[in-house]
Scaffold this active site. Structure first.
Site, PDB file in Angstrom:
ATOM      1  N   CYS A 264     -14.521 -29.115  -6.771  1.00 47.68           N
ATOM      2  CA  CYS A 264     -14.615 -30.158  -5.754  1.00 47.68           C
ATOM      3  C   CYS A 264     -14.640 -29.537  -4.364  1.00 47.68           C
ATOM      4  CB  CYS A 264     -13.446 -31.125  -5.877  1.00 47.68           C
ATOM      5  SG  CYS A 264     -13.499 -32.146  -7.359  1.00 47.68           S
TER       6      CYS A 264
ATOM      7  N   ARG B 184     -15.408 -31.618 -20.431  1.00 41.58           N
ATOM      8  CA  ARG B 184     -14.222 -30.839 -20.071  1.00 41.58           C
ATOM      9  C   ARG B 184     -13.000 -31.567 -20.614  1.00 41.58           C
ATOM     10  NH1 ARG B 184     -12.946 -27.876 -14.401  1.00 41.58           N
ATOM     11  NH2 ARG B 184     -14.052 -26.242 -15.565  1.00 41.58           N
TER      12      ARG B 184
ATOM     13  N   TYR C  29      -7.810 -37.069 -14.916  1.00 41.97           N
ATOM     14  CA  TYR C  29      -8.679 -38.136 -14.438  1.00 41.97           C
ATOM     15  C   TYR C  29      -8.850 -39.196 -15.536  1.00 41.97           C
ATOM     16  CZ  TYR C  29      -9.235 -34.809 -10.680  1.00 41.97           C
ATOM     17  OH  TYR C  29      -8.977 -33.941  -9.658  1.00 41.97           O
TER      18      TYR C  29
ATOM     19  N   GLN D 272     -21.068 -32.192 -13.445  1.00 39.65           N
ATOM     20  CA  GLN D 272     -19.910 -32.798 -14.097  1.00 39.65           C
ATOM     21  C   GLN D 272     -19.768 -34.229 -13.585  1.00 39.65           C
ATOM     22  OE1 GLN D 272     -15.698 -31.888 -12.892  1.00 39.65           O
ATOM     23  NE2 GLN D 272     -15.662 -30.825 -14.861  1.00 39.65           N
TER      24      GLN D 272
ATOM     25  N   GLY E 126     -14.401 -19.626 -11.194  1.00 37.58           N
ATOM     26  CA  GLY E 126     -14.250 -20.583 -10.110  1.00 37.58           C
ATOM     27  C   GLY E 126     -13.962 -19.911  -8.786  1.00 37.58           C
ATOM     28  N   ARG E 127     -12.677 -19.729  -8.490  1.00 34.23           N
ATOM     29  CA  ARG E 127     -12.290 -19.158  -7.202  1.00 34.23           C
ATOM     30  C   ARG E 127     -12.916 -17.784  -6.970  1.00 34.23           C
ATOM     31  NH1 ARG E 127      -7.925 -21.881  -9.257  1.00 34.23           N
ATOM     32  NH2 ARG E 127      -6.900 -23.409  -7.903  1.00 34.23           N
TER      33      ARG E 127
ATOM     34  N   LEU F  85      -8.322 -18.178 -14.403  1.00 34.04           N
ATOM     35  CA  LEU F  85      -7.878 -16.823 -14.088  1.00 34.04           C
ATOM     36  C   LEU F  85      -8.570 -15.787 -14.962  1.00 34.04           C
ATOM     37  CD1 LEU F  85      -4.046 -17.441 -13.517  1.00 34.04           C
ATOM     38  CD2 LEU F  85      -5.924 -17.537 -11.872  1.00 34.04           C
TER      39      LEU F  85
ATOM     40  N   SER G  73     -17.843 -22.562 -12.392  1.00 36.96           N
ATOM     41  CA  SER G  73     -17.117 -23.784 -12.703  1.00 36.96           C
ATOM     42  C   SER G  73     -17.359 -24.873 -11.664  1.00 36.96           C
ATOM     43  CB  SER G  73     -15.623 -23.452 -12.767  1.00 36.96           C
ATOM     44  OG  SER G  73     -14.885 -24.538 -13.285  1.00 36.96           O
ATOM     45  N   PRO G  74     -17.339 -26.150 -12.081  1.00 37.86           N
ATOM     46  CA  PRO G  74     -17.430 -27.234 -11.095  1.00 37.86           C
ATOM     47  C   PRO G  74     -16.185 -27.235 -10.218  1.00 37.86           C
ATOM     48  CG  PRO G  74     -16.940 -28.113 -13.280  1.00 37.86           C
ATOM     49  CD  PRO G  74     -17.237 -26.664 -13.460  1.00 37.86           C
TER      50      PRO G  74
END
Length: 370
Positions: free
Chosen positions: A26, A230, A182, A101, A324-325, A301, A23-24
């Site tokens: 930041c 997204r 955003y 992205q 992601g994480r 998750l 995943s993108p």
């Protein structure tokens, strides 16, 4: 067992070796918007981990479109050259395809990086004026200035130019950021968009600017390369953007040549109440996939279990899972998932000796401890 998670998939002329997407995320570590050695190490490492696709973090179309002063942009020759250096490295040594992205923070801009508190910047910290569809603040942030039509046209051009730079860099895929509160999401949600012109009010009007941006980006992006978006499928707040509207938005996007919807939720309003649980966002993507008849990516998750990721793909709930994480915690997540599922996957050439199947040949005298 034949793993669906590790089966190939093709979008336009791009074939991905498996359904795993990093995943993108930041990084809040750019210099005047430009990538640096951190990104070389971060993305370079992830590109070697056997995910089918690695997404570069939200990269903004203007300096005043950043979330924080340390966020990435793609609006100058310097930005372009710095990011090309990173992507060239990933192509040389990694195995993943590379995506980016592209977005604009809107009213959520001009804030500190999360590690420094995530509060609105002060004048002494270099705060800048933010913009949005309406002069409605994000929580206790300063109210943005409502965009004029001329400024909206300028932003469409800024998105188009960022796409042109992404193509010159050599990305395989791009994604417009239309979620997490955003700018594009702000136009979609009646909680942030209370315009009285043709860009506010009805869903058709609230979708108008996001669709204009997407259309311009798709026209600039090569026809043989996939482009998606997204989307936050719900604001988790009464009266906000909701799953019914997300389905209709996805249908309109598909008509413009959208190839996939990356389905997330929330991020627009501090009042959100999110029932966090493993795979909690999967049902939103599943509904969009079925009702809009478009490929989807599920995020949130999921990376805690290879079996869970496998089930999401095998049962037709999504076409991709986004990690992601868990990819930060374990950049070789896909290797380990393949081993758990009895599947095969790509290894970076320099790391081929790490394949489990080769270990008995490389170390014939090795014995596992009793």
């Amino acid at each position: 067992m034949t793993s669906k998670l590790f089966s190939p998939i093709t979008l336009r002329e791009l074939t991905l070796s498996n359904r795993i997407v990093v995943s993108p995320m930041c990084q809040y570590n750019s210099n005047e918007g430009s990538a640096n050695d951190w990104h070389l190490a971060h993305l370079g490492g992830l590109s070697m981990g056997a995910a089918g696709l690695v997404m570069v973090e939200m990269t903004n179309v203007a300096l005043d479109g950043r979330i924080s002063p340390r966020c990435a942009t793609l609006c100058s020759d310097e930005n372009e050259a710095a990011l090309k250096r990173v992507v060239d490295f990933c192509r040389t040594y990694g195995v993943a395809k590379m995506g980016i992205q592209i977005g604009h923070a809107g009213r959520k801009g001009s804030q500190q990086p999360p590690a420094l508190g995530g509060k609105a910047l002060t004048a002494e910290e270099g705060a800048w004026e933010t913009v949005g569809p309406s002069a409605i603040p994000f929580g206790d942030f300063p109210a943005p200035r409502a965009l004029t039509r001329a400024e909206m046209l300028d932003l469409i051009e800024a998105h188009r130019q960022a796409v042109a730079r992404a193509e010159r860099i050599g990305f395989d895929l791009i994604e417009m950021h239309g979620g997490h509160g955003y700018l594009i999401h702000q136009f979609l949600s009646p909680l942030a968009n209370q315009r009285t012109d043709e860009f506010g009010g009805s869903l058709e009007n609230r979708m108008r600017f996001p669709l204009e941006v997407f259309k311009a980006m798709r026209a600039e992006w090569p026809a043989h390369k996939p482009m998606g978006i997204r989307v936050s499928a719900t604001d988790w707040v009464e009266g906000g953007f909701n799953p019914d509207e997300a389905v209709e938005f996805a249908k309109a996007l598909k008509a413009l040549g959208c190839d996939f919807i990356d389905v997330t939720t929330g991020g627009l309003d501090h009042r959100q109440q999110i029932p966090l649980a493993a795979g909690y966002q999967v049902p939103f993507g599943e509904r969009i996939r079925k009702e809009a008849d478009i490929p989807t990516m599920s995020v949130g998750l999921i990376g805690g279990s290879a079996q869970q990721a496998e089930e999401i793909i095998a049962s037709g709930k999504a076409d991709f899972v986004m990690i992601g994480r868990d990819a930060l915690y374990d950049p070789r997540w896909a290797w380990h998932a393949a081993e758990e599922l009895g599947a095969t996957t790509d290894y970076a050439p320099k790391y081929g000796m790490a394949r489990p199947a080769l270990r008995p040949q490389l170390y014939p005298n090795h014995r596992a401890p009793a």
